[in-house]
Design an enzyme around this catalytic site. Structure first.
Site, PDB file in Angstrom:
ATOM      1  N   ARG A   1      32.366  43.902  38.357  1.00 17.41           N
ATOM      2  CA  ARG A   1      33.506  44.571  38.978  1.00 17.41           C
ATOM      3  C   ARG A   1      33.623  46.015  38.485  1.00 17.41           C
ATOM      4  O   ARG A   1      32.831  46.493  37.676  1.00 17.41           O
ATOM      5  CB  ARG A   1      34.790  43.802  38.660  1.00 17.41           C
ATOM      6  CG  ARG A   1      34.807  42.333  39.125  1.00 17.41           C
ATOM      7  CD  ARG A   1      35.198  42.200  40.577  1.00 17.41           C
ATOM      8  NE  ARG A   1      35.347  40.812  40.997  1.00 17.41           N
ATOM      9  CZ  ARG A   1      36.495  40.141  41.062  1.00 17.41           C
ATOM     10  NH1 ARG A   1      37.608  40.715  40.648  1.00 17.41           N
ATOM     11  NH2 ARG A   1      36.529  38.907  41.519  1.00 17.41           N
TER      12      ARG A   1
ATOM     13  N   LYS B   1      33.168  41.401  34.157  1.00 16.54           N
ATOM     14  CA  LYS B   1      33.949  42.604  33.890  1.00 16.54           C
ATOM     15  C   LYS B   1      33.503  43.262  32.588  1.00 16.54           C
ATOM     16  O   LYS B   1      33.241  42.580  31.608  1.00 16.54           O
ATOM     17  CB  LYS B   1      35.442  42.267  33.793  1.00 16.54           C
ATOM     18  CG  LYS B   1      36.027  41.697  35.079  1.00 16.54           C
ATOM     19  CD  LYS B   1      37.513  41.374  34.925  1.00 16.54           C
ATOM     20  CE  LYS B   1      38.090  40.858  36.238  1.00 16.54           C
ATOM     21  NZ  LYS B   1      39.543  40.554  36.105  1.00 16.54           N
TER      22      LYS B   1
ATOM     23  N   CYS C   1      49.842  38.295  47.264  1.00 14.71           N
ATOM     24  CA  CYS C   1      48.817  37.531  46.558  1.00 14.71           C
ATOM     25  C   CYS C   1      48.834  36.081  47.027  1.00 14.71           C
ATOM     26  O   CYS C   1      49.877  35.408  46.981  1.00 14.71           O
ATOM     27  CB  CYS C   1      49.047  37.601  45.055  1.00 14.71           C
ATOM     28  SG  CYS C   1      47.842  36.627  44.126  1.00 14.71           S
TER      29      CYS C   1
ATOM     30  N   CYS D   1      50.885  33.849  38.397  1.00 15.16           N
ATOM     31  CA  CYS D   1      50.073  32.639  38.263  1.00 15.16           C
ATOM     32  C   CYS D   1      49.319  32.746  36.942  1.00 15.16           C
ATOM     33  O   CYS D   1      49.377  33.771  36.278  1.00 15.16           O
ATOM     34  CB  CYS D   1      49.108  32.500  39.447  1.00 15.16           C
ATOM     35  SG  CYS D   1      47.668  33.577  39.336  1.00 15.16           S
TER      36      CYS D   1
ATOM     37  N   CYS E   1      51.284  41.871  37.554  1.00  9.69           N
ATOM     38  CA  CYS E   1      50.346  41.781  38.671  1.00  9.69           C
ATOM     39  C   CYS E   1      51.125  41.908  39.977  1.00  9.69           C
ATOM     40  O   CYS E   1      52.348  41.996  39.987  1.00  9.69           O
ATOM     41  CB  CYS E   1      49.601  40.452  38.626  1.00  9.69           C
ATOM     42  SG  CYS E   1      50.676  39.020  38.906  1.00  9.69           S
TER      43      CYS E   1
ATOM     44  N   CYS F   1      45.626  38.336  35.690  1.00  7.52           N
ATOM     45  CA  CYS F   1      45.186  39.647  36.158  1.00  7.52           C
ATOM     46  C   CYS F   1      45.688  40.799  35.298  1.00  7.52           C
ATOM     47  O   CYS F   1      45.029  41.826  35.213  1.00  7.52           O
ATOM     48  CB  CYS F   1      45.610  39.853  37.603  1.00  7.52           C
ATOM     49  SG  CYS F   1      44.748  38.764  38.769  1.00  7.52           S
TER      50      CYS F   1
END
Length: 1502
Positions: A1066, A1138, A1365, A1404, A1359, A1408
Site C-alpha cells: 500500500r 504496509k 465504510c 470496527c 477512521c 485503520c
C-alpha cells in the site's frame, strides 16, 4: 433546591400542575425546545408526565396530552385547532408571546380555554396583558404562590362554567418561594363534575379520582374518612354559596363578573381562602391611596407597613387588582376608603403609546360612573411604574407622595429606574444553537457587508424581541435604511454637481460608484472599497463628511432570518409583503421539521411551500438548501441570492427534535430528506436564460410532487430533463411509480422462481443477514432442498409478505445477530410486524429457526442475553402464534471449533429427517463460493469485468468480484448507510458511490496537486476529501458515472491510485520531519523508490481508467493481453502489506504498527546511515476471536540505507509465499511471523538476502503524535503543522478549512509543499520568509491556527466509520469530536486542558487508525457501544488492553473521568496517561501481541 414531595415552590409549577389535572390537552409555549428544562411550566409538566398522573377531566384510561410548541411556531393557532378535538384545553406561556397572537386569541376567548401566563422574572411589561382587555377573556391576577394554585383552579372551574376563555396571569417571583402543599383536588371533584355538566360534557368524560392519586405526583393514594367528609360537605355547602349561577347571563360583562365571584366563593367554601376583585391594604382612614398594576405591589405594601409613623407615606393605602376583566366599577368604588382624597394609578407599561394609561382610564371611568354620590371624587394622578428594588422603593414612595399631595401634581411621572427591555433569561428569545450554522455561513461569506435586519442581538430601544425579530419589522428596517441611503446618494450627487471634490481620482470613483449604484451592480462593493480608500487619503472636510456613512459605499447585503413558523401563513407572517414589494431583500427561512416526524404533522396545519409561493410571483430568486447535505450548494445559493437584484427567498433545511440534538442526528435526518425528495436542493432564477425560460437548477436527484407539478405547469420540466439527463428518470416518474415498477418486477421474478421450484413439498427459506454469512447459508440450504426434491424458495425476510405466512406449510428462517441482539437490516421489518401482530394464526405452519451468533461478543454476564437473541425471539414468537416446530432451535456459535458449521450440520441433518427427505440420495453441486484468491487468479491480472460494470447503467454498483478487484485500482464500492434502510423500505437499491484512494509516497503533494484534488472532490465527489492515516488523499461520494473521469483527473495531476488498496504494498508513509530538510529529502527519496519498486505492474489500470475508448492495445496470438507480475505473480499477496519510515525521536507514523517498519538511523554528522528494520506489525482484529490480535513489529536488525529496498522486497516475498491464503483473518505478516517464529523468519530472510542483519542501533521515540505550529528548517524555510480534525477537509459553518487551504495553495510559491501526516494532519512546507505574511494572514482569516484546541483533541484521530465504510458497526469520525467536547470541560477543571492524551476511535476492530496503540481507544462493538481500551504507550511502542466491553457514551465518561482525576492528582513528573494507568494497576501492560487478550480488566464471564 427541589421542593419536598407533595409540594410546589414556584408559581409556574403550581399553575402547570393544575393545568395538567384540569385539561385533556396542555400546550406549553416555549422560547426554545431544549431538553429537560430545570424551571418553568415545562419542568412541572414533564414531572407529571414522568409519574403518569391521571387528570381530572381526561377520558378514562388516558393521560393528558402535553405538547411543547416554540414561541415562533404560531402556537395559538395550534390551540384553536386542538379545541376542535376536545373542550378541555389549556395553555402555559410567557407573556411576551401574547401580543403577536391577538388574532388567534380573539377566537379563543369564545371557548373554555385557560391560559396561564407568567410575566417576566426581571421586570414584566403589563401592557402585554392590557392589550388583551377587549378580547372577551376573563383576566385574573394572582399575587403569591398560594394564590397561583388556588386561582389556577378557579380559572379552570370558571372556564368550564361559563364556556368562555380565562387568562390567569402572575409575576413569577425571583427564585423559589416557601413551598406549599398540593391542594387535594378531591375536594373540588364534585364541583368540577357539575361545572362540566353545565357546559355540556357528559359524566363519562370525567374521571372519578377517588383513591388513585399518586403521592409522588401530588395527591394522596387513598382518601381518609375526613377527605370523604370534605367532599360531602362541599356538595352540602352548595346551598350556602352566596351566588346562584343558574340564571346568570354570561354574554354580559356583569354576568361574567358575577360568575367569577361565584367561583371565588366556591374556592372560599372548599379551601377556606377568600379572594376579591380588588384588595385594599393600609389604614382605613388614609387620605392617599395607590392602585398598582404591576409586579412591585407587594414591595409597596411591605414598605408602607414598615414605615415610621412620621413618614410621609406611612398612611398611604394600596389597592391591587385581581379581576382585571371584566372590570367592576362598583367593586372598585366599594374598595376605596371614603377618606381617600388623592388616588395614584401606577401602571407598569414599558412603552406608553397614549397620553393616559388604560388602567388610569378604567379608574377615572369608575369614579365618574356614579355621579349621584355626594362623596367628593378623589384627585387622580397617573404614574408610569419603572424598575424598583427593595433599596429604592422607599424613595419612590416618598416622591409619589410629594407629587400627589402638591397643589398641581405632575401626571405620568416615571417612578423608579428607566425600563430595561431585557427579558429574563428563561424566556429570552434566541436563535437555536443548531440554527447558527446558517448565520455563520452568512458572516463567513459577506463579512462587514452583512446586515441582518431582524437580528435578535440588535439593541432597538423600546422594541421587544417578539416584534423586532419578525419579517415585517425587518422589512420596515430595510425600507428605513433605503431612505437613508437615498438621502446619502442625493448628497453625493449634489457634491459631484457642485464640483467639491478636488482630487480627480476621487471624483472619477464617485461617478463610477453612482453609476453602479443605479444599476445595482454586483461590483459596487469593490468600487466602494476603492472610493473609501481614496476619500481617506483625500483628507478634505467633504471627504470626512461622507466617510461617516462609508458603509453605504460598500453596499450592504440585507437579510431577514426566520423559521418555518412563517410558512404556515405567508400573509400574516409578513413574508408575502417582502416578495410582493420587489425590493432587494433576502429572506432566509430555516425549516427544522425532521424528515422522520413529517407524518405526525397535523394535516390542518400543513405548511405552505414558501419556495413555490415565491416562484409563482416570478420576481424572486428562490433556493432550497441544506448545509448538512451540500455546503457548496448552500454557499452558492447564498452568493446568488445576494447578487440577485430583487427579493430572494432561501429555504434552508436544518432538522432537529430538540435544540440539544447533535450535528450527527441533524446530518442523518437531512440525508434521508434529500435522498427521498422530501427536501429537494434547487436554485431558481426568474431571469430568462438562453432558452428564454427562467433558470431552474436541480442540485439533488429527487423532486417532490408539488415542485414537479409547478415545473410541468411552467414547461420547465422537459427542459430540465434535457439539460441534466441523469435527472430524467427521477423527473419523468415519481418515486411512487418507480417503487411500484420495482415491486411488480420483483413480484414477477419471485413468481417465476416459485413456479420453477414447485417439484415437491413446499419449503420457504427466509434469511436476515448483514454480512452475507446467513444469506449464503440459507442459499446453500435452498440448493440442497431442491436437490432433495423439495419445492424450495429463498428470499430475505423483509421481501416476504407477512400476511402470506398463514398459507405456508414449511418455513425455515436463518438469521444472524446484529448490534445489541438486533435483527439484521433486511429482517427488521418482518420481525416488527410479527412481533406486534395480534391476528396472525399460524397453526397450520411448521417452522424451524437457525441462528448465527458469537457467545464471546458480549463478554459481560449481564449481556449474555444478546447472544443469538434474534433467533431465540423469533423461535418463541412463532410458537406463540401457533406454529409447530419441525426441529428445535439451532444456534451456531462462531466460537465453536468449526464456527457456526459445528451446530449447523447437526441441525440440518435433523431438518431433512423431520421433513422425510433424509434418505434421498442426490448429488448437489455445492462448489464453495469464490474466495479472494479465486477472484484474483480469475481476474486476468486485475481486469475482472470492471469495464462492463462501469458501463452497466441499471445499477449504481458493481459485482461482488469486481468489488474485490477494484481495490487494487484504489477504488472501493460503498453506499450511504445513513439512508440504506430508508431506501430499502422504498424499494430502491442502496445509494452506491465509490471511494478513491490516492497513491502518494511519503505524503508529499504540490500546491497544484492539492488544488486538483480539491476540484475533483467538488466536481466528482461529495465536496470533501480526507487525509488518511497513510498520509494520502481519499475521496468519497463518487458515483459510478463520474468514477473514470475522477481517476483520470487524479492521473492528470501526476498522481495515481494503483495499489492504494488491495493485497499489495500500500501507500508508503514517511515521517513529516519539518525541521530537517536534508534528512526529509533523503527519506522521501527512499519512500518513493520503495513504492515504485514494489508497485504492481498491471497494465489493466491504463486500459480501464486512462483510455477514452479509442485507444487500442496490441494483442498477441489468442487475443490475450500479455501481463507479467515479477514480484507478485497472478495471485498477488495473501493480504495487504504496509511499510512506514520513522525518524526518531518522533514516531508520527506509528512505525511499530506496520508489516515493515523502518527506523532511520543517522551517523555522527547527522546524515542518514541506514535503518533498523521491524517486521510483523499489524492492527486487524476480529471482536472476541482470540486467534486474532494486534501486534507490534519485531526488530530484525540494522541494514545500510543502500540495502533497504531489497530487504523490504525479500520480506514481502516471504510473506507472499508463506502467508495464509485460506483464512484471511490470519493472512497478514504478523501471523506468518508468529507461526514461523521470529528467529526462523529472520534466518529465512537472511538466506534469500545473502547477508545478515547487523545489530540494531540504539534509538528512542518520545511520542507518536504530530507537533503543531511553526518551525524553521536548516535553510530558513518555514513549516506549519496544522490540525485537521480526523483528516476531513471540508467547509463547515464554523471552520472553512477547505476554502482556506485552497486559498493557501493558490498563494504558495514554487517550492511549497503540502505534507500529509500519518496522524491525518497537514504540514504547509517550504514557506519562504517573504511569503509568510500572506500565508499567516490566510491561516488567521480562516481560523486554521491550532491554539484553541485542547491537548486531547490535538492528539485524537478517527477512521471514517459511518456512513460510507461498509464494515463499520459504530460511529467514529462524526462522533469523536462530540465525545471529546463532553470531556474537555472536565479536563480543564482538572488543569489538564493542554496535556496530550492519545485518544483514537474506530467504527470496527479492523484498526485503520491504529487504535490498539492509543493510550485511550474506543473500538466500535455495536451502534452506540464501544470497547474501552486503556494503557497504550505514548511513544507508540506498547499495545493497550481491554478495560471495559460494550460501553455507551455515558458509561465511557463515567469510567474515564475518575481516571483522569487520579492522573491529575497522582502522576509523576512527565508521566503520560497510559504509563500512569499501568503503574497505578488500573490496567496491565500488553508486552506482545499474543498476550493481548490475557489479563484484561474485564474477564469474559461465560
Amino acid at each position: 433546591m427541589a421542593p419536598p414531595i407533595g409540594f410546589v415552590s414556584t408559581r409556574e409549577d403550581a399553575a402547570a400542575r393544575v393545568a395538567y389535572l384540569f385539561s385533556e390537552t396542555v400546550l406549553s409555549v416555549q422560547p426554545n425546545l431544549k431538553a429537560s428544562p430545570s424551571v418553568g411550566f415545562q419542568h412541572a409538566l414533564d414531572r407529571m408526565v414522568h409519574h403518569k398522573v391521571r387528570g381530572i377531566v381526561a377520558k378514562r384510561g388516558t393521560l393528558p396530552s402535553i405538547y411543547s410548541v416554540r414561541h415562533n411556531a404560531d402556537p395559538f393557532l395550534t390551540v384553536v385547532e386542538e379545541l376542535g378535538k376536545t373542550p378541555f384545553v389549556s395553555v402555559t406561556a410567557p407573556s411576551s408571546t401574547l401580543p403577536a397572537a391577538i388574532t388567534h386569541l380573539a377566537k379563543l376567548a369564545k371557548f373554555p380555554v385557560v391560559i396561564h401566563v407568567s410575566m417576566s422574572r426581571s421586570f414584566a411589561d403589563f401592557s402585554e396583558i392590557i392589550s388583551l382587555r377587549q378580547l372577551g377573556f376573563t383576566l385574573i391576577q394572582s399575587f403569591s404562590l398560594q394564590e397561583a394554585q388556588d386561582l389556577a383552579i378557579a380559572s379552570h372551574i370558571l372556564a368550564t362554567r361559563i364556556g368562555k376563555g380565562v387568562i390567569h396571569f402572575f409575576h413569577q417571583h425571583e427564585g423559589e418561594e416557601t413551598p406549599i402543599p398540593f391542594e387535594k383536588v378531591s375536594k373540588l371533584d364534585n364541583v368540577v363534575y357539575r361545572s362540566a355538566r353545565v357546559y355540556g360534557v357528559g359524566a363519562e368524560n370525567v374521571v372519578d379520582n377517588k383513591g388513585h392519586w399518586d403521592n409522588t405526583a401530588g395527591d394522596v393514594s387513598s382518601e381518609s374518612a375526613m377527605d370523604r367528609t370534605i367532599v360531602d360537605e362541599t356538595n352540602i355547602d352548595q346551598r350556602n354559596l352566596i351566588h346562584d349561577l343558574t340564571r346568570v347571563d354570561y354574554t354580559t360583562a356583569a354576568g361574567l363578573f358575577q360568575a367569577t365571584e361565584a367561583v371565588f366563593d366556591i374556592i372560599r367554601v372548599a379551601l377556606g381562602r377568600t379572594y376579591k376583585a380588588f384588595d385594599y391594604h393600609g389604614a382605613g382612614n388614609a387620605d392617599t391611596a395607590l392602585l398598582i398594576f404591576g409586579s412591585s405591589a407587594k414591595d409597596f405594601i411591605t414598605a408602607i407597613r414598615q414605615a415610621d409613623s412620621g413618614n410621609i407615606y406611612s398612611k398611604v393605602g394600596v389597592i391591587t387588582v385581581r379581576i382585571y376583566r371584566p372590570w367592576s366599577a362598583e367593586k372598585l368604588l366599594a374598595t376605596i376608603p371614603q377618606s381617600v382624597k388623592r388616588l395614584g394609578v401606577l401602571e407598569q407599561i414599558h412603552r406608553q403609546t397614549t397620553k393616559w394609561g388604560p388602567v388610569l382610564l378604567d379608574v377615572i371611568s369608575s369614579l365618574n360612573s356614579d355621579l349621584s354620590t355626594t362623596t367628593a371624587i378623589p384627585v387622580v394622578v397617573g404614574y408610569q411604574l419603572g424598575y424598583l428594588d427593595n433599596k429604592t422603593i422607599g424613595q419612590a414612595l416618598r416622591g409619589i407622595s410629594q407629587n400627589i399631595q402638591s397643589k398641581t401634581p405632575i401626571q405620568n411621572l416615571l417612578v423608579g429606574g428607566p425600563v430595561s427591555h431585557d427579558v429574563d433569561l428563561e424566556y429570552h428569545l434566541s436563535q437555536p444553537e443548531l440554527e447558527t450554522a446558517y448565520s455563520k455561513m452568512l458572516f463567513n461569506v459577506f463579512g462587514a457587508r452583512l446586515s441582518i435586519l431582524n437580528s435578535l442581538d440588535s439593541n432597538e430601544s423600546g422594541i421587544p424581541q417578539t416584534i423586532s425579530s419578525n419579517p415585517e419589522y425587518g422589512f420596515g428596517a430595510y425600507l428605513a435604511k433605503e431612505e437613508e441611503k437615498e438621502v446619502f446618494v442625493s448628497k453625493l450627487q449634489k457634491a459631484i454637481n457642485a464640483n467639491v471634490f478636488t482630487n480627480q481620482e476621487t471624483k472619477n470613483l464617485v461617478l463610477r460608484w453612482l453609476l453602479l449604484n443605479r444599476e445595482s451592480s454586483s461590483t459596487l462593493s469593490e468600487v466602494g472599497a476603492e472610493l473609501i480608500s481614496s476619500l481617506e487619503s483625500d483628507g478634505s472636510e467633504i471627504a470626512c463628511e461622507f466617510l461617516k456613512d462609508k458603509a453605504f459605499f460598500l453596499g450592504t447585503t440585507s437579510w431577514i432570518i426566520g423559521s418555518d413558523a412563517w410558512s404556515y401563513d405567508p400573509g400574516t407572517s409578513g413574508v408575502h409583503n417582502v416578495i410582493a414589494s420587489g425590493k432587494n431583500v433576502n429572506v432566509l427561512i430555516i425549516d427544522s421539521q425532521p424528515y422522520t416526524a413529517r407524518a405526525t404533522t397535523d394535516v390542518s396545519r400543513r405548511k405552505k411551500d414558501i419556495g413555490l409561493y415565491a416562484m409563482n410571483y416570478s420576481n424572486s430568486y428562490v433556493a432550497s438548501i441544506a448545509v448538512y447535505s451540500s455546503y457548496t450548494q448552500a454557499l452558492q445559493a447564498l452568493i446568488e441570492a445576494d447578487k440577485f437584484a430583487g427579493p430572494s427567498i432561501v429555504i434552508a433545511y436544518l432538522p432537529y427534535n430538540e435544540e440539544t440534538d447533535s450535528a450527527l442526528n441533524v446530518l442523518q435526518e437531512t440525508k434521508k430528506a434529500v435522498d427521498s425528495g422530501y427536501w429537494p436542493l434547487y436554485r431558481w432564477d426568474p431571469r430568462p436564460d438562453d432558452s428564454g425560460l427562467p433558470n431552474f437548477q436541480l442540485d439533488s436527484q429527487a423532486l417532490k410532487k408539488e415542485l414537479k407539478d409547478f415545473l410541468e405547469r411552467e414547461n420547465h420540466l422537459a427542459q430540465l430533463a434535457r439539460r441534466v439527463p441523469i435527472f430524467g428518470e427521477n423527473i419523468a416518474g415519481s418515486y411512487g411509480s418507480n417503487l411500484r415498477s420495482q415491486q411488480r418486477r420483483k413480484a414477477k421474478d419471485a413468481y417465476s422462481k416459485l413456479i420453477d421450484s414447485l417439484t415437491g413439498p413446499p419449503l420457504t427459506i427466509l434469511f436476515a443477514s448483514d454480512g452475507g454469512t446467513a444469506e449464503n447459508l440459507a442459499k446453500r440450504l435452498h440448493r440442497r432442498a431442491k436437490g432433495r426434491g423439495l419445492g424450495a424458495v429463498v428470499m430475505a425476510m423483509d421481501d416476504f409478505l407477512v400476511e402470506d405466512l398463514v398459507a405456508e406449510e414449511n418455513l425455515v428462517i436463518v438469521t444472524s445477530t446484529a448490534g445489541q441482539g438486533e435483527f439484521p437490516q433486511n429482517g427488521r421489518k418482518f420481525w416488527e410486524t410479527i412481533k406486534s401482530s395480534t391476528d396472525l394464526n399460524l397453526t397450520s405452519v411448521h417452522y424451524a429457526v437457525f441462528g448465527l451468533g458469537d457467545s464471546h461478543y458480549w463478554p459481560r454476564k449481564q449481556d449474555a442475553v444478546y447472544y443469538n437473541k434474534p433467533s431465540k425471539d423469533l423461535n418463541y414468537r412463532l410458537e406463540i402464534l401457533g406454529a409447530k416446530r419441525i426441529v428445535g432451535l439451532g444456534l451456531g456459535n462462531i466460537q465453536d471449533p468449526d464456527g457456526h458449521e459445528t451446530a449447523y450440520l447437526v441441525w440440518e441433518i435433523q431438518l431433512w429427517k423431520a421433513l422425510g427427505v433424509d434418505g434421498v440420495g442426490v448429488f448437489v453441486d455445492e462448489s464453495p463460493p469464490a474466495t479472494n484468491e479465486d477472484i484474483k487468479i480469475q481476474s486476468n491480472y486485475l481486469r475482472g469485468t470492471i469495464v462492463e460494470g462501469l458501463n452497466d447503467e441499471t445499477t449504481g454498483g458493481i459485482s461482488a468480484s469486481d468489488f474485490q478487484v477494484a481495490k487494487f485500482h484504489g477504488v472501493y464500492l460503498q453506499d450511504d448507510r445513513d439512508i440504506r434502510e430508508h431506501r430499502k423500505a422504498s424499494g430502491l437499491e442502496p445509494a452506491y458511490s465509490f471511494m478513491i484512494r490516492v497513491r502518494m509516497p511519503a505524503g508529499i503533494s504540490t500546491p497544484a496537486q492539492w488544488l486538483a484534488i480539491d476540484q475533483i472532490a467538488d466536481e466528482n465527489g461529495n465536496h470533501t476529501f480526507k487525509i488518511t492515516t497513510r498520509g494520502t488523499y481519499q475521496l468519497h461520494g463518487v458515483i459510478k458515472k463520474n468514477l473514470k473521469s475522477a481517476v483520470k483527473a487524479i492521473n492528470a495531476a501526476l498522481l495515481d491510485t494503483i495499489a492504494a488498496c488491495g493485497d499489495a504494498n500500500r501507500n508508503l508513509v514517511c515521517a513529516g520531519l519539518p525541521y530537517n530538510h536534508s534528512l526529509h529529502k533523503e527519506l522521501t527519496s527512499y519512500a518513493r523508490d520503495l513504492s515504485e519498486h514494489l508497485l504492481p505492474r498491471m497494465t489493466a489500470y491504463h486500459e480501464i481508467w486512462l483510455t477514452d475508448g479509442n485507444d487500442e492495445k496490441k494483442l498477441v496470438a489468442g487475443n490475450a493481453t500479455v501481463d507479467f507480475e515479477p514480484l507478485y505473480g497472478a495471485s498477488y499477496l495473501p493480504r495487504k502489506f504496509k511499510i512506514a519510515i520513522a525518524m526518531p525521536p518522533h514516531n508520527d507514523v506509528d512505525v511499530f504498527a506496520h508489516d515493515v517498519g523502518l527506523i532511520a538511523i543517522v551517523d555522527a554528522e547527522g546524515k542518514l546511515a541506514g535503518f533498523n528494520v521491524l517486521a510483523g506489525g499489524g492492527m486487524g482484529v476480529t471482536h472476541n476471536n482470540k486467534k486474532t490480535y494486534p501486534r507490534t513489529g519485531s526488530l530484525l536488525g540494522y541494514v545500510k540505507k543502500e540495502d533497504v529496498v531489497v530487504v523490504c522486497e525479500k520480506i514481502m516475498l516471504i510473506q507472499r509465499d508463506n502467508g495464509d491464503r485460506k483464512a484471511r483473518n490470519q493472512a497478514r505478516l504478523q501471523y506468518t511471523i508468529d507461526h514461523m517464529g521470529i528467529d526462523v523468519f529472520r534466518q529465512k530472510t537472511e538466506e534469500i538476502l545473502g547477508f545478515k542483519f547487523e545489530e540494531a542501533h540504539a534509538f528512542r521515540f518520545e511520542s507518536n503524535i504530530d507537533h503543531f505550529g511553526w518551525v524553521k528548517d536548516e535553510r530558513g524555510l518555514n513549516h506549519f503543522t496544522m490540525f485537521v480534525e480526523n483528516g476531513r477537509i471540508q467547509d463547515t459553518p464554523d471552520v472553512r478549512i477547505k476554502a482556506g487551504l485552497r486559498e493557501i495553495a493558490l498563494a504558495m510559491k514554487s517550492g511549497g509543499e503540502f505534507r500529509l501526516t500519518g496522524n491525518q494532519h497537514v504540514i504547509l512546507s517550504n514557506i519562504a520568509e517573504k511569503d509568510m505574511p500572506a500565508v499567516t494572514r490566510l491561516i488567521a482569516e480562516y481560523k486554521l491556527d491550532n491554539l484553541r484546541h485542547s491537548g486531547l483533541r490535538l492528539s485524537s484521530s478517527a477512521c471514517v466509520g459511518f456512513p460510507t465504510c461498509g464494515v463499520a458497526i459504530a460511529e467514529s469520525e462524526r462522533y469523536l469530536p462530540i465525545f471529546i467536547s463532553k470531556l474537555e470541560s472536565y479536563l480543564e477543571e482538572l488543569g489538564l486542558r493542554h496535556d496530550s492524551v492519545i485518544l483514537r476511535m474506530t467504527g470496527c476492530p479492523n484498526g485503520c487508525v491504529r487504535p490498539w496503540l492509543a493510550e485511550v481507544a474506543m473500538v466500535g462493538k455495536a451502534y452506540g457501544a464501544y470497547n474501552l481500551m486503556l494503557g497504550g504507550g505514548y511513544d507508540g511502542q506498547r499495545l493497550n488492553k481491554l478495560y471495559r466491553s460494550s460501553v455507551n457514551e455515558e458509561q465511557a465518561l463515567e469510567l474515564l473521568k475518575p481516571l483522569f482525576k487520579r492522573w491529575a492528582l497522582e502522576r509523576r513528573e512527565g508521566e503520560h496517561f497510559g504509563d500512569f494507568l499501568i503503574r497505578a494497576g488500573v490496567i496491565k501492560p500488553t508486552l506482545e501481541g499474543k498476550k493481548f487478550h490475557d489479563d484484561v480488566a474485564e474477564e469474559d464471564d461465560e
